[in-house]
Design a protein around this motif. Structure first.
Motif, PDB file in Angstrom:
ATOM      1  N   UNK A 191      -2.524  -4.252  -7.613  1.00  0.00           N
ATOM      2  CA  UNK A 191      -3.144  -5.266  -6.745  1.00  0.00           C
ATOM      3  C   UNK A 191      -3.231  -4.856  -5.273  1.00  0.00           C
ATOM      4  N   UNK A 192      -2.468  -3.843  -4.864  1.00  0.00           N
ATOM      5  CA  UNK A 192      -2.514  -3.384  -3.473  1.00  0.00           C
ATOM      6  C   UNK A 192      -3.511  -2.249  -3.262  1.00  0.00           C
ATOM      7  N   UNK A 193      -4.375  -1.989  -4.251  1.00  0.00           N
ATOM      8  CA  UNK A 193      -5.330  -0.888  -4.152  1.00  0.00           C
ATOM      9  C   UNK A 193      -6.251  -1.047  -2.954  1.00  0.00           C
ATOM     10  N   UNK A 194      -6.768  -2.243  -2.761  1.00  0.00           N
ATOM     11  CA  UNK A 194      -7.679  -2.487  -1.641  1.00  0.00           C
ATOM     12  C   UNK A 194      -7.033  -2.191  -0.302  1.00  0.00           C
ATOM     13  N   UNK A 195      -5.776  -2.614  -0.142  1.00  0.00           N
ATOM     14  CA  UNK A 195      -5.060  -2.335   1.110  1.00  0.00           C
ATOM     15  C   UNK A 195      -4.878  -0.836   1.317  1.00  0.00           C
ATOM     16  N   UNK A 196      -4.513  -0.126   0.262  1.00  0.00           N
ATOM     17  CA  UNK A 196      -4.281   1.307   0.387  1.00  0.00           C
ATOM     18  C   UNK A 196      -5.560   2.041   0.783  1.00  0.00           C
ATOM     19  N   UNK A 197      -6.660   1.719   0.124  1.00  0.00           N
ATOM     20  CA  UNK A 197      -7.926   2.382   0.426  1.00  0.00           C
ATOM     21  C   UNK A 197      -8.343   2.107   1.875  1.00  0.00           C
ATOM     22  N   UNK A 198      -8.189   0.859   2.304  1.00  0.00           N
ATOM     23  CA  UNK A 198      -8.576   0.516   3.666  1.00  0.00           C
ATOM     24  C   UNK A 198      -7.697   1.161   4.724  1.00  0.00           C
ATOM     25  N   UNK A 242       0.826  -1.205   0.000  1.00  0.00           N
ATOM     26  CA  UNK A 242       0.000   0.000   0.000  1.00  0.00           C
ATOM     27  C   UNK A 242       0.860   1.254   0.000  1.00  0.00           C
ATOM     28  N   UNK A 243       1.932   1.240   0.775  1.00  0.00           N
ATOM     29  CA  UNK A 243       2.839   2.393   0.822  1.00  0.00           C
ATOM     30  C   UNK A 243       3.497   2.617  -0.532  1.00  0.00           C
ATOM     31  N   UNK A 244       3.918   1.544  -1.182  1.00  0.00           N
ATOM     32  CA  UNK A 244       4.533   1.661  -2.504  1.00  0.00           C
ATOM     33  C   UNK A 244       3.536   2.223  -3.520  1.00  0.00           C
ATOM     34  N   UNK A 245       2.290   1.731  -3.501  1.00  0.00           N
ATOM     35  CA  UNK A 245       1.282   2.207  -4.449  1.00  0.00           C
ATOM     36  C   UNK A 245       0.954   3.675  -4.200  1.00  0.00           C
ATOM     37  N   UNK A 246       0.754   4.064  -2.937  1.00  0.00           N
ATOM     38  CA  UNK A 246       0.464   5.467  -2.643  1.00  0.00           C
ATOM     39  C   UNK A 246       1.588   6.383  -3.079  1.00  0.00           C
ATOM     40  N   UNK A 247       2.808   5.952  -2.856  1.00  0.00           N
ATOM     41  CA  UNK A 247       3.979   6.734  -3.260  1.00  0.00           C
ATOM     42  C   UNK A 247       4.034   6.871  -4.774  1.00  0.00           C
ATOM     43  N   UNK A 248       3.783   5.781  -5.488  1.00  0.00           N
ATOM     44  CA  UNK A 248       3.866   5.800  -6.941  1.00  0.00           C
ATOM     45  C   UNK A 248       2.729   6.590  -7.575  1.00  0.00           C
ATOM     46  N   UNK A 249       1.526   6.515  -6.997  1.00  0.00           N
ATOM     47  CA  UNK A 249       0.410   7.309  -7.512  1.00  0.00           C
ATOM     48  C   UNK A 249       0.705   8.801  -7.408  1.00  0.00           C
ATOM     49  N   UNK A 250       1.245   9.202  -6.270  1.00  0.00           N
ATOM     50  CA  UNK A 250       1.594  10.610  -6.077  1.00  0.00           C
ATOM     51  C   UNK A 250       2.701  11.028  -7.038  1.00  0.00           C
ATOM     52  N   UNK A 251       3.752  10.201  -7.123  1.00  0.00           N
ATOM     53  CA  UNK A 251       4.858  10.517  -8.026  1.00  0.00           C
ATOM     54  C   UNK A 251       4.418  10.576  -9.478  1.00  0.00           C
TER      55      UNK A 251
END
Length: 305
Positions: free
Chosen positions: A200-207, A41-50
């Motif tokens: 695939x980590x979208x669900x974890x990030x949202x939660x 989730x941390x990796x996905x949030x970081x990459x979405x922002x970047x």
């Protein structure tokens, strides 16, 4: 206007300096965010922002799609470095202490030098190999001086080794792509590829966003804007103007800067052994960046030509 070789090297060194400073700051932010976000989730949030920041830069500069020849390197670096590496590092730092992680991840520049010399045909310059050896010794000293004995788990060690390997492979993929596309294009589309790989980590990030404190979320945003968007962009700019081995050796400065940042921000005073290791890291980088002086031909040689 003609740009001299020395001028290019100064700019690449400045860009590399920005990269290592921001990558060093990422260790503090990862620790804060990692307490509230899972590794994926941390990796996905970081990459979405970047990705959001980089797309804006791409549109502002009016740069379109990269040429077809650049895509293999963009996809390879995006999946391996901006995807697998970030997840593995986030996870690994939960299992091992900072010193052990620093030692293991700093195997990466050694692998970059070997892969660059073999696959990218950069050769194996003596000063680069000597600098890597000195810096690696310094990284080991820093790691030993700040590591907690007996805390390293087998899983954590393996994850850090995966991070080191994917870092090296990602750089090796990225270097050829920069021959066919700009630093902005390679970084932006590589970040987008990494984002897709982490979906695939979208669900974890949202939660986890709903439960995480604002400070952790802001640190995740910081990771995306500065150590990802800006630092990877300056990295690509510098990598396009020097060899992969030299750029890899430059990142040996990161653990030393992390120690200094902890000293200033967290009042964690480093010991003499840590400082000695940092000096070794800096010395190794200096050795690896030394230019070989080529003697001009003598008048006799010129006349013979």
């Amino acid at each position: 206007m003609e740009i001299t070789e020395a001028g290019i090297d100064r700019r690449s060194l400045a860009a590399a300096g920005v990269t290592v400073l921001l990558w060093a700051s990422a260790f503090v932010s990862i620790r804060v965010s990692g307490e509230h976000f899972s590794p994926g989730a941390l990796a996905l949030g970081r990459l979405l922002t970047g990705s959001a920041v980089l797309v804006l830069v791409l549109l502002w500069r009016r740069e379109g799609w990269p040429r077809r020849a650049a895509w293999p390197g963009i996809i390879g670096s995006g999946v391996l470095w901006l995807g697998v590496y970030m997840v593995a590092l986030n996870w690994g730092e939960r299992e091992v202490d900072a010193g052990t992680a620093a030692m293991l991840v700093n195997i990466g520049p050694v692998l970059i030098a070997l892969l660059g010399g073999w696959l990218l045909k950069e050769g194996f310059p003596r000063q680069v190999l000597a600098g890597i050896a000195v810096s690696f010794a310094g990284a080991v000293v820093v790691g030993l001086s700040i590591s907690d004995a007996g805390d390293a788990s087998v899983l954590g060690v393996l994850l850090c080794l995966v991070a080191a390997a994917t870092y090296a492979l990602g750089v090796t993929c990225q270097k050829p792509a920069l021959r066919h596309a700009s630093a902005v294009q390679v970084t932006t589309f590589g970040c987008l590829v990494g984002t897709v790989a982490c979906l695939p980590f979208t669900g974890q990030l949202v939660g986890e966003l709903g439960d995480a404190p604002l400070s952790a979320t802001l640190n995740m945003v910081y990771l995306g804007v500065f150590p990802t968007a800006i630092a990877f962009l300056t990295w690509a700019y510098a990598l396009a103007r020097t060899t992969a081995a030299k750029m890899g050796a430059t990142t040996y400065v990161v653990p030393t800067i992390v120690v200094l940042m902890s000293w200033v921000a967290l009042d964690e005073v480093p010991g003499w052994l840590t400082l000695a290791g940092g000096v070794l890291c800096l010395a190794g980088v200096a050795v690896s960046r030394v230019r070989r002086r080529v003697r001009p031909p003598t008048p006799e040689v010129v006349a013979a030509r």
